[in-house]
Design a protein around this motif. Structure first.
Motif, short mmCIF file in Angstrom:
data_model
loop_
_atom_site.label_atom_id
_atom_site.label_comp_id
_atom_site.label_asym_id
_atom_site.label_seq_id
_atom_site.Cartn_x
_atom_site.Cartn_y
_atom_site.Cartn_z
N GLU A 28 -3.27 3.39 9.31
CA GLU A 28 -4.34 2.46 8.65
C GLU A 28 -2.99 1.69 7.50
O GLU A 28 -3.59 0.96 6.73
N GLU A 29 -1.82 3.35 7.29
CA GLU A 29 -1.06 1.68 6.68
C GLU A 29 -0.78 0.38 7.36
O GLU A 29 0.23 0.21 6.53
N LEU A 30 -0.64 0.59 8.02
CA LEU A 30 -0.41 -0.43 8.69
C LEU A 30 -1.37 -1.72 8.73
O LEU A 30 -1.49 -2.97 8.07
N LEU A 31 -2.81 -0.89 8.93
CA LEU A 31 -3.43 -2.22 8.85
C LEU A 31 -4.40 -2.90 7.30
O LEU A 31 -4.53 -3.94 7.17
N MET A 32 -4.22 -2.17 6.55
CA MET A 32 -4.06 -2.19 5.10
C MET A 32 -3.74 -3.22 4.83
O MET A 32 -4.07 -4.04 3.89
N LEU A 33 -2.58 -4.12 5.72
CA LEU A 33 -1.71 -5.26 5.20
C LEU A 33 -2.84 -6.49 5.50
O LEU A 33 -2.33 -7.27 5.16
N LEU A 34 -3.23 -6.18 6.23
CA LEU A 34 -4.34 -7.17 6.94
C LEU A 34 -5.27 -6.83 6.37
O LEU A 34 -6.34 -7.85 7.43
N ARG A 35 -6.32 -6.29 5.74
CA ARG A 35 -7.11 -6.33 5.06
C ARG A 35 -7.54 -6.86 3.80
O ARG A 35 -6.56 -6.81 3.17
N ARG A 36 -8.85 -7.53 3.61
CA ARG A 36 -8.84 -8.00 2.30
C ARG A 36 -10.02 -6.87 1.41
O ARG A 36 -10.66 -6.45 2.59
N ASP A 37 -10.53 -6.61 0.62
CA ASP A 37 -11.70 -6.57 -0.14
C ASP A 37 -12.23 -7.85 -0.85
O ASP A 37 -12.24 -8.04 -1.97
N GLY A 38 -13.05 -9.11 -0.50
CA GLY A 38 -12.79 -9.92 -1.24
C GLY A 38 -11.91 -10.49 -1.25
O GLY A 38 -11.38 -11.44 0.29
N LEU A 39 -11.25 -10.98 -1.98
CA LEU A 39 -10.22 -12.02 -2.22
C LEU A 39 -8.98 -11.18 -2.33
O LEU A 39 -7.84 -11.42 -2.73
N ASP A 40 -9.85 -9.50 -3.03
CA ASP A 40 -8.12 -8.73 -3.43
C ASP A 40 -7.85 -7.93 -2.07
O ASP A 40 -8.72 -7.55 -1.12
N PRO A 41 -6.20 -7.47 -2.48
CA PRO A 41 -5.87 -6.45 -1.21
C PRO A 41 -6.95 -5.49 -1.55
O PRO A 41 -7.29 -5.03 -2.25
N VAL A 42 -6.65 -4.85 -0.23
CA VAL A 42 -7.95 -3.27 -0.36
C VAL A 42 -7.15 -2.02 -1.58
O VAL A 42 -6.03 -2.58 -1.43
N SER A 43 -7.30 -1.13 -2.10
CA SER A 43 -7.01 -0.72 -3.41
C SER A 43 -5.75 0.12 -2.38
O SER A 43 -4.97 0.47 -3.40
N ARG A 44 -5.78 0.83 -1.55
CA ARG A 44 -4.34 1.56 -0.85
C ARG A 44 -3.47 0.68 -0.46
O ARG A 44 -2.18 1.80 -1.03
N VAL A 45 -3.10 -0.43 -0.78
CA VAL A 45 -2.30 -1.08 -0.60
C VAL A 45 -1.27 -1.00 -2.27
O VAL A 45 -0.30 -0.80 -2.46
N ALA A 46 -2.43 -1.00 -3.41
CA ALA A 46 -1.66 -0.62 -4.87
C ALA A 46 -1.46 0.54 -4.90
O ALA A 46 -0.55 0.76 -5.57
N ALA A 47 -2.42 1.13 -4.79
CA ALA A 47 -2.14 2.87 -4.63
C ALA A 47 -0.39 3.80 -4.18
O ALA A 47 0.69 4.15 -4.02
N THR A 48 -0.03 2.88 -2.38
CA THR A 48 0.42 2.95 -1.70
C THR A 48 2.32 2.64 -2.18
O THR A 48 3.02 2.72 -2.48
N ARG A 49 1.85 1.40 -3.28
CA ARG A 49 3.24 0.11 -4.02
C ARG A 49 3.51 1.35 -5.13
O ARG A 49 4.38 1.76 -5.56
N ALA A 50 1.95 1.62 -5.92
CA ALA A 50 2.30 2.65 -6.86
C ALA A 50 3.26 4.07 -6.35
O ALA A 50 4.29 4.82 -6.80
N SER A 51 2.79 4.73 -4.99
CA SER A 51 3.75 5.75 -5.24
C SER A 51 5.20 5.74 -3.89
O SER A 51 5.80 6.27 -4.44
N ALA A 52 5.02 4.74 -3.48
CA ALA A 52 5.98 4.28 -2.46
C ALA A 52 6.16 2.83 -2.23
O ALA A 52 5.68 2.88 -1.02
N PRO A 53 6.92 2.43 -3.03
CA PRO A 53 6.79 1.19 -2.43
C PRO A 53 7.69 0.39 -1.01
O PRO A 53 7.17 -0.76 -0.82
#
Length: 426
Positions: A36-61
């Motif tokens: 999922e760490e890879l697939l999250m780059l290709l998913r969206r929640d409507g018009l927004d990146p999935v929340s996991r992208v922001a969580a990953t960016r905050a902990s380990a960009p």
């Protein structure tokens, strides 16, 4: 079992696995194997990146992702970190040979062009294309872009009942513009659209991305041969006249394919998704209709906020290289999340909403960065700056014809998009 023998086995299994994806596309069984760490780059929640992208960016960009069979990749979700990767041609390669070697893909399937080449090949090819994408040269297309937009609006106005903005507006505008730019036959526009879309849909089955690239290159080889015999006024004809045989047919077909790749599906998706933004923001729709100074900031916020191209072309580390304190070993693949980078709070204060009035610093990564930044960026801006205000003025009362929750977005795609956008125009 020795470490060396184990690594050879896992590498061979990895190549077999990736070759299977290349042949058959990504289906549900294949997706289950991808992290999922890879697939999250290709998913969206409507018009927004999935929340996991922001969580990953905050902990380990910059974070390591373990792919099946012992293969490693790195996911980059931060703005500065993505700029560091994309801006370092010395540290990272985009040469297709890396993909071919890692995925068991025949080198002959290389799409060529700018996206999958390194200097000095990239430098020479970009030097050939750059003059054709200067604002002076692009201005000759402005009247044609305006005509294309008006023709589509006329056709929509004449239609009865709801109109699909994707198929009646968002797709034809860039398709016909690219036909005009390259100098390819107008009657080929429908095939043109399909060639571009197939490569970005990871559920493509037998029309998986690399198969679509091969079909596109075959088509452009025929166009190039025709331009050699009788150069037209489009980009391909200009290159033939000005550079002759110094650019061979394969290179020219690759350049044309790259223009199609970068200039059609990406712009079409942005027009469609940006139209949805307008439908959901009536005050912005009114401002765009009545205030010409609103157009440029609206377009830039659309590009940043939507980031239709969700992920940059894969990079491969040329040597062991450090990014943001993280050591990336030589040969490892690096994937930069453009949608994640463009929402990074260190770059722009983002409350999750769309705001064309926000004081956004320049330098969003919607068009990439560095030597591989999209060469057609200004052409895309021209199309968007014509399309949105014209749509807003012609149909000030347009509204969704279906409930918002019934809209169908792409579930897993490098270029994010919406399948259809039915609207009532009046």
């Amino acid at each position: 079992m020795s470490t060396t023998f184990r690594s050879r086995i896992t590498a061979r299994l990895g190549r077999t696995y990736l070759a299977r994806i290349q042949r058959h596309g990504i289906g549900s069984s294949t997706i289950k194997l991808l992290p999922e760490e890879l697939l999250m780059l290709l998913r969206r929640d409507g018009l927004d990146p999935v929340s996991r992208v922001a969580a990953t960016r905050a902990s380990a960009p910059v974070s390591r992702v373990a792919l099946p069979f012992g293969m490693d990749a790195w996911v980059v979700t931060g703005y500065e970190e993505s700029k560091a990767v994309l801006g370092s041609a010395e540290g990272f390669s985009t040469d297709f040979a890396h993909l071919a070697g890692n995925a068991g893909i025949a080198a002959e399937q290389s799409p060529g062009g700018l996206g999958f080449s390194d200097p000095p090949v990239h430098t020479r090819l970009r030097r050939i294309l750059t003059p054709e994408f200067t604002m002076r040269r692009l201005r000759r297309l402005a009247p044609r872009i305006e005509s294309i937009v008006e023709e589509r609006l006329d056709a929509m106005e004449a239609a009865r009942g709801p109109v699909d903005l994707v198929h009646e507006f968002a797709l034809p505008v860039p398709s016909l513009t690219i036909c005009e730019l390259l100098g390819v036959p107008y009657e080929d526009r429908n095939d043109f659209q399909q060639l571009a879309m197939d490569r970005f849909d990871l559920f493509g089955g037998t029309t998986a991305p690399f198969g679509a690239m091969s079909a596109s290159l075959d088509y452009f080889r025929g166009v190039v041969r025709a331009q050699r015999r009788k150069p037209g006024d489009g980009l391909l004809g200009m290159i033939v006249r000005e550079h002759g045989d110094s650019v061979d047919d394969e290179e020219l077909a690759g350049l044309a394919d790259g223009v199609l790749t970068g200039g059609f599906e990406t712009t079409a998706s942005t027009i469609a998704l940006g139209s949805l933004v307008l439908l959901e923001n009536e005050d912005v729709l009114a401002r765009l209709r009545n205030d010409d100074t609103m157009t440029a900031p609206f377009v830039e916020e659309v590009l940043r906020y939507l980031s239709a191209v969700q992920m940059a072309f894969p990079r491969f580390a040329r040597e062991d290289i450090e990014i943001a304190g993280v050591l990336i070993p030589r040969g490892d693949m690096v994937l930069c999340s453009l949608s994640g980078a463009n929402r990074d709070p260190s770059y722009v204060i983002d409350d999750g909403g769309f705001d064309p009035h926000r004081a956004t610093p320049s330098g969003h990564l919607a068009f990439g960065h560095g030597i591989h930044r999209c060469i057609g960026a200004e052409l895309a801006r021209m199309e968007l700056r014509v399309a949105y205000p014209a749509l807003a003025r012609r149909f000030p009362g347009m509204r969704l014809a279906v409930p918002r929750q019934d809209l169908s977005f792409r579930k897993l795609s490098i270029v994010y998009g919406i399948d259809s956008l039915p609207v009532h125009l009046r």
